[in-house]
Structures are given as C-alpha cells and as structure tokens.
Design a protein around this motif. Structure first.
Motif, PDB file in Angstrom:
ATOM      1  N   TYR A  43       0.829  -1.218   0.000  1.00 46.48           N
ATOM      2  CA  TYR A  43       0.000   0.000   0.000  1.00 46.48           C
ATOM      3  C   TYR A  43       0.858   1.261   0.000  1.00 46.48           C
ATOM      4  N   VAL A  44       1.907   1.277   0.812  1.00 48.20           N
ATOM      5  CA  VAL A  44       2.794   2.439   0.869  1.00 48.20           C
ATOM      6  C   VAL A  44       3.474   2.639  -0.487  1.00 48.20           C
ATOM      7  N   THR A  45       3.926   1.558  -1.092  1.00 39.29           N
ATOM      8  CA  THR A  45       4.564   1.636  -2.403  1.00 39.29           C
ATOM      9  C   THR A  45       3.595   2.177  -3.442  1.00 39.29           C
ATOM     10  N   LEU A  46       2.360   1.689  -3.440  1.00 40.67           N
ATOM     11  CA  LEU A  46       1.359   2.169  -4.399  1.00 40.67           C
ATOM     12  C   LEU A  46       1.055   3.645  -4.179  1.00 40.67           C
ATOM     13  N   ASP A  55      -5.830   4.166   2.097  1.00 35.78           N
ATOM     14  CA  ASP A  55      -6.025   4.041   3.537  1.00 35.78           C
ATOM     15  C   ASP A  55      -5.274   2.819   4.048  1.00 35.78           C
ATOM     16  N   ASP A  56      -4.110   3.050   4.676  1.00 35.65           N
ATOM     17  CA  ASP A  56      -3.299   1.943   5.198  1.00 35.65           C
ATOM     18  C   ASP A  56      -4.074   1.073   6.175  1.00 35.65           C
ATOM     19  N   SER A  57      -4.998   1.678   6.912  1.00 36.34           N
ATOM     20  CA  SER A  57      -5.751   0.903   7.900  1.00 36.34           C
ATOM     21  C   SER A  57      -6.703  -0.089   7.228  1.00 36.34           C
ATOM     22  N   ALA A  58      -7.004   0.127   5.955  1.00 33.63           N
ATOM     23  CA  ALA A  58      -7.876  -0.793   5.220  1.00 33.63           C
ATOM     24  C   ALA A  58      -7.075  -1.898   4.539  1.00 33.63           C
ATOM     25  N   ALA A  59      -5.752  -1.815   4.595  1.00 40.16           N
ATOM     26  CA  ALA A  59      -4.904  -2.828   3.974  1.00 40.16           C
ATOM     27  C   ALA A  59      -5.119  -4.159   4.671  1.00 40.16           C
ATOM     28  N   GLY A  70      -8.581  -1.725  -8.293  1.00 37.59           N
ATOM     29  CA  GLY A  70      -9.768  -0.891  -8.419  1.00 37.59           C
ATOM     30  C   GLY A  70      -9.726   0.309  -7.497  1.00 37.59           C
ATOM     31  N   SER A  71      -9.215   0.125  -6.293  1.00 41.58           N
ATOM     32  CA  SER A  71      -9.102   1.234  -5.341  1.00 41.58           C
ATOM     33  C   SER A  71      -8.159   2.312  -5.861  1.00 41.58           C
ATOM     34  N   VAL A  72      -7.020   1.882  -6.391  1.00 36.24           N
ATOM     35  CA  VAL A  72      -6.059   2.841  -6.934  1.00 36.24           C
ATOM     36  C   VAL A  72      -6.659   3.541  -8.145  1.00 36.24           C
ATOM     37  N   ALA A  73      -7.267   2.775  -9.044  1.00 40.23           N
ATOM     38  CA  ALA A  73      -7.855   3.356 -10.257  1.00 40.23           C
ATOM     39  C   ALA A  73      -8.937   4.374  -9.911  1.00 40.23           C
ATOM     40  N   ALA A  74      -9.755   4.062  -8.908  1.00 43.19           N
ATOM     41  CA  ALA A  74     -10.818   4.985  -8.500  1.00 43.19           C
ATOM     42  C   ALA A  74     -10.234   6.294  -7.974  1.00 43.19           C
ATOM     43  N   LEU A  75      -9.160   6.200  -7.213  1.00 42.80           N
ATOM     44  CA  LEU A  75      -8.518   7.414  -6.674  1.00 42.80           C
ATOM     45  C   LEU A  75      -7.871   8.234  -7.783  1.00 42.80           C
TER      46      LEU A  75
END
Length: 87
Positions: A43-46, A55-59, A70-75
């Motif tokens: 997550y940090v790398t992405l 959201d690191d807490s959602a990792a 999908g999360s990255v694409a949406a952001l």
C-alpha cells in the motif's frame, strides 16, 4: 484500470517475488503469501508511485488483487483536492 492492474502485477512479481502466473484479479493478497507487513508495504509503495491517498488501515490480506487495483484506479479518476491541488 488495466494499466493500474498491469503495474500491480509487475510490482507483486518484482518487489514481492510472487510468481506472475499466480496473480489473477480474484486472488487475495494472503493467497499470494503476503503477510500483513507486506500488505502495508504494498500500500505504501502504491501510494508513493501513484500519488494516491490509500487508507493503510484498510490494507488487508483478504483483499483481492482486483480490489486493490480498483481502489487505486478509483482514486486516480477523482478530481484533485486539498492543498496540493491549489499549487
């Protein structure tokens, strides 16, 4: 999302040494043998590479590769906001 997914596959294969044949959208990060620390590192790398506020807490190792992509694409499609957008 294709370019995000393709980049995620490359990242998982290169940095986390996951066999690329095992990486499909429906596989969970846990099934790819990523422990909780590796998932947070992913997550940090992405976040750093795509400059998105994941959201690191959602990792979670229960997330699928497709869900992460999908999360990255949406952001990436959200309009910029906050102090950086004003610059």
């Amino acid at each position: 999302m294709d370019r995000v997914y393709d980049h995620l596959v490359t990242l998982l294969a290169d940095k986390f040494e996951v066999d690329s044949d095992r990486i499909v959208p429906s596989v969970t990060l846990g099934e790819l043998d990523l422990d909780s620390l590796a998932v947070v590192e992913l997550y940090v790398t992405l976040q750093e590479e795509w400059r998105v506020p994941l959201d690191d807490s959602a990792a979670s190792a229960e997330l699928t590769v497709g869900e992460v992509a999908g999360s990255v694409a949406a952001l990436l499609t959200e309009p910029a906001s906050g102090p950086e957008a004003a610059q």
